[in-house]
Write a protein that holds these residues in place. Structure first.
Motif, mmCIF file in Angstrom:
data_model
loop_
_atom_site.group_PDB
_atom_site.id
_atom_site.type_symbol
_atom_site.label_atom_id
_atom_site.label_comp_id
_atom_site.label_asym_id
_atom_site.label_seq_id
_atom_site.Cartn_x
_atom_site.Cartn_y
_atom_site.Cartn_z
ATOM 1 N N UNK A 369 0.914 -1.185 -0.038
ATOM 2 C CA UNK A 369 0.190 -0.007 0.040
ATOM 3 C C UNK A 369 0.857 1.412 0.117
ATOM 4 N N UNK A 370 1.862 1.110 0.976
ATOM 5 C CA UNK A 370 2.998 2.257 0.932
ATOM 6 C C UNK A 370 3.697 2.461 -0.281
ATOM 7 N N UNK A 371 3.983 1.405 -0.962
ATOM 8 C CA UNK A 371 4.747 1.579 -2.238
ATOM 9 C C UNK A 371 4.009 1.988 -3.242
ATOM 10 N N UNK A 372 2.723 1.743 -3.291
ATOM 11 C CA UNK A 372 1.974 2.386 -4.247
ATOM 12 C C UNK A 372 1.641 4.068 -4.064
ATOM 13 N N UNK A 373 1.627 4.199 -2.829
ATOM 14 C CA UNK A 373 1.423 5.532 -2.706
ATOM 15 C C UNK A 373 2.506 6.541 -2.748
ATOM 16 N N UNK A 374 3.726 6.011 -2.254
ATOM 17 C CA UNK A 374 4.726 6.871 -2.460
ATOM 18 C C UNK A 374 5.616 6.831 -3.602
ATOM 19 N N UNK A 393 -6.197 -5.998 -5.703
ATOM 20 C CA UNK A 393 -5.831 -5.848 -7.115
ATOM 21 C C UNK A 393 -5.206 -4.331 -7.541
ATOM 22 N N UNK A 394 -5.921 -3.480 -7.160
ATOM 23 C CA UNK A 394 -6.020 -1.873 -7.504
ATOM 24 C C UNK A 394 -4.743 -1.320 -7.000
ATOM 25 N N UNK A 395 -4.372 -1.889 -5.726
ATOM 26 C CA UNK A 395 -2.899 -1.270 -5.180
ATOM 27 C C UNK A 395 -1.802 -1.998 -5.855
ATOM 28 N N UNK A 396 -2.036 -3.390 -5.792
ATOM 29 C CA UNK A 396 -1.058 -4.062 -6.362
ATOM 30 C C UNK A 396 -0.493 -3.636 -7.901
ATOM 31 N N UNK A 397 -1.749 -3.130 -8.701
ATOM 32 C CA UNK A 397 -1.290 -2.730 -9.933
ATOM 33 C C UNK A 397 -0.511 -1.303 -9.906
ATOM 34 N N UNK A 398 -0.444 -0.551 -8.818
ATOM 35 C CA UNK A 398 0.144 0.757 -8.812
ATOM 36 C C UNK A 398 1.486 0.486 -8.092
ATOM 37 N N UNK A 399 1.974 -0.730 -7.627
ATOM 38 C CA UNK A 399 3.177 -1.007 -7.272
ATOM 39 C C UNK A 399 4.173 -1.162 -8.119
ATOM 40 N N UNK A 421 -0.776 -12.818 -6.370
ATOM 41 C CA UNK A 421 -0.629 -11.511 -6.146
ATOM 42 C C UNK A 421 0.469 -11.043 -7.009
ATOM 43 N N UNK A 422 1.607 -11.878 -7.235
ATOM 44 C CA UNK A 422 2.685 -11.648 -8.172
ATOM 45 C C UNK A 422 2.207 -11.229 -9.684
ATOM 46 N N UNK A 423 1.155 -12.010 -9.899
ATOM 47 C CA UNK A 423 0.753 -11.741 -11.415
ATOM 48 C C UNK A 423 0.025 -10.362 -11.493
ATOM 49 N N UNK A 424 -0.395 -9.785 -10.248
ATOM 50 C CA UNK A 424 -1.085 -8.414 -10.360
ATOM 51 C C UNK A 424 -0.174 -7.361 -10.151
ATOM 52 N N UNK A 425 1.188 -7.544 -9.769
ATOM 53 C CA UNK A 425 2.049 -6.540 -9.558
ATOM 54 C C UNK A 425 2.169 -5.707 -10.756
ATOM 55 N N UNK A 426 2.095 -4.264 -10.552
ATOM 56 C CA UNK A 426 2.443 -3.410 -11.825
ATOM 57 C C UNK A 426 3.928 -3.494 -11.973
#
Length: 473
Positions: A369-374, A393-399, A421-426
């Motif tokens: 979550x923090x990685x996506x935010x920062x 999934x939305x947060x994972x896609x923004x990492x 989760x790995x498959x959804x990482x951005x």
């Protein structure tokens, strides 16, 4: 014809195997409900593995007066009543007879509920996913009544889960549950007990002990993997006694308690920055653990020896820790972690150091979550036995930060969730499976392997301290 192989050793082992098939239900919206008494040892393992509250569903069958083994309905707590109008009509049971049977069974139900639950209220099932657990299904009448009762109490989704059942159990029970989960459906099937090496009757004292342990939360924070008995698989670790601090870093290094005021609460952290540190790693702990987590301290000391600064801090206050909703509130934990990471960028001794995040169990979701935010301010993320799926999934896609997921080979439920989760990482991601390791990496040498992997990842992806990537935005 399918015949079962080796039977379950006992109900606890059956519960762990059942939990391995229920990992997709882990999260704050799930409640596990056991059928006393035999279902409680099974459900205790499931609840621990899912990090979910454990409650009981005390029900009493309403038997036809002259044929009590024939159920004409069932009653549950909170005045819930489920009737089989067809049986009542065919058996010719009048209103007076029904009322008499119900009064008698209601008195026994209240006696048992008081015995098992005391003066504590039943869990609120409204809008929740409720996993109904027993030690097996034979005729299915009790399970059917339990599913109807939890539905009547407001469950949004009902999952019936048992270790063993007849081959045709789904045909019998599909109309009362949204999902049916079973470890084995052997044939021929005569009785539940034949599939257990130890099917000793579960006593009231064992039921009370297991319910009390579940209320306290595992000595850990997250249950085992579907999971071996660490007692809470997807959290972190038991609150072991804090070992004495090692010698602080020499030279101009820093090793001190760091109070942090975040969103109106006061959190406490331990900041350790070796002299000449090239980066800083903030730890996000799993539920039930904090800055004194022996496992995360072990990993942190390894990173310190490799020239990385670390900040271990408590995501929740002591008053908040017993609240399981907060333990799984990823937005709350992530927002606090984000604020702490930003504050670290302004802290003397760590200012300007490239930032890495290390998450264990539920803390992994907060780290993502923090990685996506920062965004670019986070240079790398490592998850140990984590629950990255809880980030959504939305947060994972923004990492975008390079992310390493480290999971024990024996932690099968969590391993599957990490793969998804790995498959959804951005951004770039990698999954490493540590052989012979369970959820808590308690097996000899496995935690050292996880620490080594984390150190390698951070050193590979975090730039030197004078490079780009300060936390302060």
């Amino acid at each position: 014809m399918h015949v079962t192989g080796t039977p379950f050793t006992d109900r606890a082992e059956a519960g762990r195997r059942l939990a391995g098939r229920l990992g997709h239900l882990a999260g704050p919206g799930t409640v596990v409900v056991a059928l006393p008494r035999g279902g409680v040892p099974v459900a205790a393992e499931v609840a621990a593995a899912l990090g979910a509250p454990l409650d009981i569903c005390v029900i009493r069958k309403l038997g036809v007066p002259y044929q009590p083994e024939l159920g004409m309905g069932a009653i549950g707590e909170d005045g819930v009543r489920v009737l089989n109008e067809q049986v009542i009509r065919l058996a010719g049971v009048g209103d007076g007879q029904l009322a008499q049977v119900e009064r008698r069974e209601r008195a026994e139900l209240e006696r048992r509920a008081l015995r098992y639950r005391g003066d504590r209220p039943a869990a609120d099932l409204r809008g929740r996913t409720v996993v109904v657990v027993d030690d097996g299904v034979a005729t299915g009448s009790t399970a059917r009544a339990a599913c109807r009762i939890v539905r009547a109490r407001g469950a949004a989704r009902v999952v019936l889960a048992v270790p063993v059942a007849p081959r045709d159990w789904t045909e019998r029970l599909s109309e009362v549950a949204d999902e049916l989960v079973c470890v084995d459906t052997p044939s021929p099937f005569f009785a539940i007990g034949e599939f257990y090496a130890d099917f000793t009757q579960t006593g009231d004292e064992e039921v009370l002990r297991l319910l009390a342990e579940a209320r306290r939360g595992p000595p850990d924070g997250e249950p085992p993997n579907g999971e071996p008995h660490d007692r809470q698989p997807h959290d972190d670790e038991p609150p072991d006694e804090e070992p004495p601090d090692e010698e602080p870093p020499g030279g101009d290094g820093i090793d001190r308690e760091l109070p942090l005021a975040v969103a109106g609460v006061r959190l406490t952290g331990r900041l350790t920055v070796p002299a000449g540190a090239r980066a800083a790693v903030v730890f996000a702990h799993g539920s039930g653990s904090g800055r004194r987590s022996p496992r995360n301290r072990h990993v942190a000391r390894h990173l310190n020896r490799r020239g990385l600064g670390t900040l271990l801090f408590d995501l929740l206050t002591e008053a908040e820790e017993p609240d399981r909703r907060k333990v799984f509130d990823v937005a709350l934990l992530g927002s606090r972690l984000t604020a702490v990471a930003e504050e670290l960028g302004r802290t003397e001794g760590a200012r300007g150091l490239p930032l890495g995040l290390f998450g264990a169990s539920t803390g992994a979701a907060a780290a993502l979550y923090t990685a996506a935010e920062l965004g670019p301010a986070v240079g790398a993320v490592v998850s140990r036995g984590g629950r990255p799926d809880l980030a959504g999934p939305d947060v994972l896609a923004r990492v975008d930060a390079p992310t390493l997921l480290v999971v024990g080979a024996l932690d099968t439920a969590v391993l599957d969730l990490n793969r998804r989760a790995l498959a959804r990482l951005g951004g770039a991601g990698e999954l490493v499976v540590v052989p012979r390791a369970s959820h808590l990496f308690e097996e000899p040498g496995t935690l050292d392997q996880a620490a080594e992997l984390a150190g390698d990842w951070f050193l590979r992806h975090l730039p030197p301290a004078d490079g780009p990537g300060p936390v302060d935005r």
